[in-house]
Design an enzyme around this catalytic site. Structure first.
Site, PDB file in Angstrom:
ATOM      1  N   ASP A   1      -7.054  -0.295  -7.806  1.00 31.83           N
ATOM      2  CA  ASP A   1      -6.574  -1.461  -7.070  1.00 31.83           C
ATOM      3  C   ASP A   1      -7.593  -2.596  -7.150  1.00 31.83           C
ATOM      4  O   ASP A   1      -8.267  -2.919  -6.183  1.00 31.83           O
ATOM      5  CB  ASP A   1      -6.336  -1.032  -5.601  1.00 31.83           C
ATOM      6  CG  ASP A   1      -5.637  -2.108  -4.795  1.00 31.83           C
ATOM      7  OD1 ASP A   1      -5.108  -3.054  -5.393  1.00 31.83           O
ATOM      8  OD2 ASP A   1      -5.638  -2.000  -3.551  1.00 31.83           O
TER       9      ASP A   1
ATOM     10  N   ASP B   1     -16.139   0.586  -4.662  1.00 26.51           N
ATOM     11  CA  ASP B   1     -15.901  -0.852  -4.595  1.00 26.51           C
ATOM     12  C   ASP B   1     -17.231  -1.549  -4.834  1.00 26.51           C
ATOM     13  O   ASP B   1     -18.237  -1.218  -4.229  1.00 26.51           O
ATOM     14  CB  ASP B   1     -15.314  -1.249  -3.234  1.00 26.51           C
ATOM     15  CG  ASP B   1     -14.742  -2.668  -3.263  1.00 26.51           C
ATOM     16  OD1 ASP B   1     -13.518  -2.806  -3.115  1.00 26.51           O
ATOM     17  OD2 ASP B   1     -15.520  -3.626  -3.455  1.00 26.51           O
TER      18      ASP B   1
ATOM     19  N   HIS C   1       0.810  -1.229   0.000  1.00 27.28           N
ATOM     20  CA  HIS C   1       0.000   0.000   0.000  1.00 27.28           C
ATOM     21  C   HIS C   1       0.841   1.276   0.000  1.00 27.28           C
ATOM     22  O   HIS C   1       0.410   2.284  -0.538  1.00 27.28           O
ATOM     23  CB  HIS C   1      -1.019  -0.044   1.143  1.00 27.28           C
ATOM     24  CG  HIS C   1      -2.083  -1.081   0.904  1.00 27.28           C
ATOM     25  ND1 HIS C   1      -2.098  -2.312   1.534  1.00 27.28           N
ATOM     26  CD2 HIS C   1      -3.129  -1.092   0.034  1.00 27.28           C
ATOM     27  CE1 HIS C   1      -3.112  -3.019   1.091  1.00 27.28           C
ATOM     28  NE2 HIS C   1      -3.768  -2.318   0.180  1.00 27.28           N
TER      29      HIS C   1
ATOM     30  N   ASP D   1     -20.173  -0.776  -9.807  1.00 25.54           N
ATOM     31  CA  ASP D   1     -19.147  -1.209 -10.730  1.00 25.54           C
ATOM     32  C   ASP D   1     -18.299  -0.005 -11.155  1.00 25.54           C
ATOM     33  O   ASP D   1     -18.832   1.049 -11.501  1.00 25.54           O
ATOM     34  CB  ASP D   1     -19.808  -1.840 -11.953  1.00 25.54           C
ATOM     35  CG  ASP D   1     -18.777  -2.276 -12.967  1.00 25.54           C
ATOM     36  OD1 ASP D   1     -18.110  -3.283 -12.706  1.00 25.54           O
ATOM     37  OD2 ASP D   1     -18.622  -1.593 -14.010  1.00 25.54           O
ATOM     38  N   ALA D   2     -16.971  -0.185 -11.129  1.00 25.17           N
ATOM     39  CA  ALA D   2     -16.089   0.942 -11.395  1.00 25.17           C
ATOM     40  C   ALA D   2     -16.219   1.449 -12.834  1.00 25.17           C
ATOM     41  O   ALA D   2     -16.116   2.652 -13.082  1.00 25.17           O
ATOM     42  CB  ALA D   2     -14.643   0.534 -11.112  1.00 25.17           C
TER      43      ALA D   2
ATOM     44  N   ASP E   1     -10.936  -2.427   1.154  1.00 23.62           N
ATOM     45  CA  ASP E   1     -10.361  -2.712   2.468  1.00 23.62           C
ATOM     46  C   ASP E   1      -9.927  -1.429   3.186  1.00 23.62           C
ATOM     47  O   ASP E   1      -9.575  -1.472   4.364  1.00 23.62           O
ATOM     48  CB  ASP E   1      -9.179  -3.692   2.358  1.00 23.62           C
ATOM     49  CG  ASP E   1      -8.117  -3.218   1.368  1.00 23.62           C
ATOM     50  OD1 ASP E   1      -8.024  -1.993   1.130  1.00 23.62           O
ATOM     51  OD2 ASP E   1      -7.382  -4.072   0.832  1.00 23.62           O
TER      52      ASP E   1
END
Lengths: 508, 531
Positions: free
Chosen positions: A367, A315, A270, A349-350, A295
């Site tokens: 990511d 996300d 990260h 959805d991205a 996360d």
């Protein structure tokens, strides 16, 4: 014999406890079976069926108990406390120690079911002199069902997330033994027998309590090979199976069985995901877009910059962001980044998000899971990066997780080539993350973007990165050096097959 | 302790509830459709006569294309449509979670010869530019997302239609030989300098050596060329059913080979991936755009009974069967009319017209299944079952970006046998329950659970879905490549029956050509031809 109509509230509470423990043991067995064997519908179905059947056997067998009802009742409660209480540790052990998990599972369910089956008929007979049969059956069964509801609600909402399976089963073992103890006070029996029974109860409670105390060590042995560590949280969302494991040393997240991070070394991943990009940006980002990364670990790194005003985190899976907002061990890891007032979470959805979003961002952190299937693969295509470019503009910077340049070299360079084809200038970089191996990222920006020379954070802030270390990230040794690669498009998604065959080669 | 049943209830509640299947046979109103053939009461009340610039009969691809072309030259049109919906066999539905096709559902990226379709795609923003070699470039989100297709063969799914690993060596060799042959045909040029196979097919070579292929069935051509394995024959028949609704034994080899050898265009974009342009509503998207762009007025449930010449142009006589209203006869006077309908209907409307060609037509069954099923990351757009009766299904939600449990699957079945009229009769007599069962049974090998996952299954029966190019179909007209357009004074015809291949590019080109002929008749200064 005192007032026929009196049954003490304590006794009634005991009925609720008995009922609750019975269901809890059944749920523990069902949950473990679906964790270990998969196909939860089938596993729950088998466990419930067998359990009910065993209860029938127990109920039938109860007619052979003719004398010393209270003694038998206490003994059955204690047996249940031991078998039920230790059922989760036993099953975990069987899973890791031998191949006999399935046989043990059904045996344990059979024994618990039979014991539970004897319980209620015996209790009714013990109480039959105090109440009419009509009243007795009505009360005992009503409370029995209340206990069932209790267990069904407590188990998923409180017990599994807070105590975990093993401690839950042992805690209810203790409760069972306490019911046995209580019944020696509440129900009539010979004086000398009472003390013998109370002594057995005490031993059982002590054994289970010891088990609870020993849990950490015990659990480590029992669950060591189960995805590597004891499960802290597991759930199946619409999109994936999410497992968070926790051993004394590390916390790990698995999506569909693939490791996403290990708390041992996620700082390497990260830090490299965020800080070189900020350094390349040349200014502190005010608005940041994080795609994937539910996360909150990337967000944690971004929040190190005090001038960040806004983070939009997209996300797909609401279950993931929920876990990282709610489960204490997860919140500890991301330092509650998902509760920060500057963070907006969008569960969508991205690609769809980029199609409708009109805001612009200084920094985009991309990511996603590796491109192992076509649904995720869409997020590694030319069309996707073209839309991403519109969001960061010529002055913004994006950083893209791009799988391992060592294990999946062509995949890595395909991603880099695709990002470049979308009009970005690219700077590929990599880092060694012990739990993953060599890992790669692609830094993408406008014409003017140069290799970053200095981090924009005070020294000693980070655990891995330093100004001296920066140039090394951008050097690619010969075994993962650039290679010719073609552009990955929505209508071919060649990356998915390249990626799957490259990783398959390593697993051979 | 019966309380364990409580747990049973919990688990049960989390399982998908068993549903009852709903649905209907929708679309084409057979009785109304046959009103023209069966006769209409001419004593019905008459609506007030109306006027229009140009009347277009039929709102399928040809009719919509004609309206689109007319509007570009400032000429207004009124479309009369038999059905309650527009689009002809490119009709679409918008109920449910995603729009879905009721017929034609994809467009391969057009060849440079298909100028009108290219113009349309540019107008839609789907064609975004041209590469250095002058080849069209597309918005990649509109090209079919990978994976494009999959085949269920020997109990499992294979990527693509060529299930490599279960084919025998002989089958693989033959497939490779076939592809090699087709690639030679793709590059072949006739004595007249035209490509052997082109789209629109009017651009194909007229060299007799190539046209001789029209004398053979595809079945005979395959036998002649030594293609005998059952896999290859299935593969080729899948194509002839897909494009022409015809079995190998009832289709011209010349037409069938167009499927494999007429689409040559490859760019960087389509080199390794799909070259199909797809939309949730299929080619309905193209029709919708042309109708909207034209601004033409549309009247549905109108049976056009006749067109006759008047002093100032034409008069169109129609039965207005608007639902909920008493039927009336309506007369519309216009400067010209375009009949965008099949030849056998145009012949009834415009009696004594010249150059009309009536062609045999293949019946089709199309079903839309509204399903809820578990998310799967690798689902293809087109799912084909080896040796099934139908052509499989396409997923209308495939181009959506997110994953969703709910979608609409469009199932297609072409009745490719020679006995078309008998099949039409049987299909018309079949009730919804029987048709729905046919669909589910045909897909059951791959999807035994589909019935449980489907909440609604609607069927549409197309009695005359598309002309069938049987062997010798080129000889059906004296001028197969320059079909008659003006069939009477001020009356033009636009339909795929003109050349006999039911492809979007053909229909679009015919519509534009008819519109341009009408513009010339009206003396409107048309800009350059779009063809």
């Amino acid at each position: 014999m005192s007032d026929r109509r009196f049954v003490s509230p304590t006794l009634l509470a005991c009925v609720v406890v008995i009922a609750t423990s019975g269901i809890v043991y059944e749920l523990v067995a069902g949950t473990l079976a679906s964790y270990v064997l998969g196909d939860s519908v089938a596993q729950f179905s088998f466990v419930i069926g067998l359990y009910l059947f065993a209860m029938g056997i127990g109920s039938y067998l109860s007619k052979f108990i003719e004398h010393a009802l209270l003694e038998r009742f206490v003994e059955i409660e204690l047996a249940l406390a031991i078998v039920g209480g230790f059922s989760a540790p036993i099953l975990f052990l069987m899973y890791t120690a031998s191949g006999a998990f399935r046989a043990t599972l059904y045996l344990v369910v059979l024994v618990i079911g039979a014991l539970v089956g004897v319980e209620i008929p015996l209790l009714i007979r013990l109480l039959q002199f105090r109440l009419d049969l009509k009243e007795l059956v009505a009360r005992v069964l009503a409370l029995d069902y209340v206990g069932a509801l209790f267990a069904s609600l407590l188990f998923p909402l409180l017990l599994v997330p807070r105590l975990g399976l093993q401690r839950t089963s042992m805690a209810f073992g203790i409760l069972n033994a306490l019911v046995a103890l209580a019944s020696t006070f509440l129900l009539p029996t010979a004086h000398e027998k009472k003390w013998r029974l109370r002594f057995s109860c005490a031993v059982t409670v002590a054994a289970l309590s010891l088990g609870m105390v020993m849990f950490e060590r015990f659990a480590l042995r029992g669950e060591a090979t189960f995805l590597g560590a004891p499960i802290a949280y597991a759930t199946q969302s619409h999109y994936q199976r999410i497992v968070l494991t926790r051993s004394p040393r590390t916390t790990r997240l698995f999506l569909n069985g693939n490791l996403q991070f290990s708390s041992d070394d996620e700082h390497r991943y990260h830090e490299v995901l965020v800080h070189p990009a900020v350094a390349a940006l040349g200014r502190e980002p005010k608005s940041v877009l994080i795609l994937g990364g539910g996360d909150g670990l990337g967000a944690r790194e971004v929040l190190r910059y005090p001038n960040v005003e806004r983070i939009v985190l997209v996300d797909l899976d609401p279950e993931v962001t929920k876990i990282f907002r709610e489960v204490p061990v997860a919140r500890e890891l991301n330092r509650d980044s998902l509760h920060d007032a500057r963070v907006t979470i969008k569960n969508e959805d991205a690609f769809g998000f980029l199609e409708t979003c009109t805001d612009s961002f200084d920094l985009a952190v991309v990511d996603f899971p590796d491109p192992g299937n076509y649904a995720v693969g869409k997020l590694y295509t030319l069309s996707f990066y073209e839309r991403l470019r519109e969001r960061v503009g010529p002055r913004g910077v994006a950083i893209v997780q791009a799988t391992s340049p060592y294990f999946a070299r062509e995949s890595f360079w395909t991603i880099a080539a695709t990002i470049e084809a979308a009009g970005f200038r690219t700077l590929p970089l990599h880092v060694h993350v012990p739990s993953f191996g060599e890992w790669g990222f692609v830094l993408a920006g406008g014409e003017g973007m140069g290799a970053p020379r200095a981090l924009a954070l005070p020294r000693e802030t980070l655990r891995f990165l330093s100004d001296d270390g920066l140039p090394g990230l951008f050097l690619f040794p010969r075994d993962m050096a650039p290679m010719p690669a073609s552009v990955n498009r929505l209508n071919d998604q060649k990356l998915v097959s390249i990626y799957t065959s490259e990783w398959a080669d390593w697993q051979r | 302790m019966l309380s364990a049943l409580g747990l049973g209830w919990l688990v049960d509640a989390s399982l998908p509830a068993r549903r009852t299947l709903e649905g209907a046979v929708v679309g084409a109103d057979l009785r109304l459709g046959h009103a023209l053939r069966d006769g209409v009461d001419r004593e019905l009340p008459r609506a007030a006569p109306e006027r229009a610039e140009v009347v277009i009969v039929g709102s399928g691809v040809s009719g919509a294309s004609a309206a689109w072309r007319l509007a570009a030259s400032g000429v207004g049109a009124e479309l009369l449509e038999l059905e309650p919906f527009a689009g002809g066999t490119s009709a679409w539905g918008e109920d449910g979670v995603v729009a879905h096709p009721w017929g034609a559902h994809y467009l391969p990226v057009p060849e440079p010869t298909a100028r009108a379709p290219l113009r349309l795609l540019a107008e839609l923003g789907v064609l975004t530019g041209w590469d250095a070699a002058g080849r069209a470039l597309y918005d990649e989100t509109r090209l079919c997302h990978a994976p494009e297709e999959r085949l269920f063969h020997r109990g499992r799914w294979h990527r693509g239609l060529e299930s490599g690993d279960v084919l025998s060596a002989a089958e693989k060799d033959e497939l490779a030989r076939f592809h090699e042959r087709m690639s030679v045909f793709s590059g072949a040029v006739g004595a007249d300098g035209r490509p052997a196979f082109a789209i629109p097919c009017a651009e194909s070579s007229r060299d007799a050596a190539w046209l001789a292929l029209d004398e053979l069935t595809m079945d005979a051509w395959l036998a002649r060329e030594g293609f005998t394995t059952s896999y290859l024959r299935w593969y080729v028949e899948y194509a002839t059913r897909d494009d022409f609704g015809a079995d190998l034994t009832d289709v011209s080899a010349w037409a069938a080979l167009h499927y494999f050898a007429s689409r040559r265009q490859r760019t960087e974009q389509t080199l390794r991936g799909s070259r199909y342009l797809v939309w949730p509503e299929g080619n309905g998207r193209l029709v919708r755009h042309m109708l909207e762009r034209s601004g033409a007025r549309r009247r549905h449930r109108h049976v056009v009974l006749g067109v006759e010449a008047t002093r100032t142009g034409v008069a169109v006589e129609a039965l207005d069967a608007t639902v909920g209203e008493a039927p009336v006869l309506r007369r519309i006077e216009a400067r010209a009319a375009i009949l965008a309908v099949p030849g056998f209907i145009a012949a009834r409307i415009a009696r004594g017209a010249r150059g009309l060609i009536a062609r045999p037509a293949s019946p089709w069954l199309v079903a839309n299944l509204h399903v809820t099923r578990p998310v799967e990351a690798d689902r293809a757009w087109d799912s084909v079952l080896y040796e099934a009766l139908g052509l499989g299904y396409v997923d209308a939600g495939h181009q959506r970006m997110g994953l969703s449990e709910q979608t609409v699957l469009t199932y297609f079945r072409a009745y490719g046998g020679a006995e078309m009229a008998a099949t039409r009769g049987q299909l018309a007599a079949r009730r919804w329950g029987e048709l729905a069962a046919d669909v589910l049974v045909d897909l059951a090998a791959a999807h035994p659970e589909l019935g449980e996952q489907t909440s609604r299954l609607d069927c549409m029966v197309w009695g005359h879905a598309m002309p069938r190019p049987r062997p010798g179909f080129l000889r059906a007209t004296t001028q197969p490549f320059e079909p008659a357009v003006l069939i009477a004074d001020q009356v033009a015809w636009a339909h795929v029956d003109q050349t006999g291949l039911a492809l979007f590019e053909e229909a679009n080109t015919h519509g534009v050509r008819a519109a341009e002929a009408v513009l010339a008749q009206l003396g409107v200064a048309a800009s350059d031809s779009w063809i």
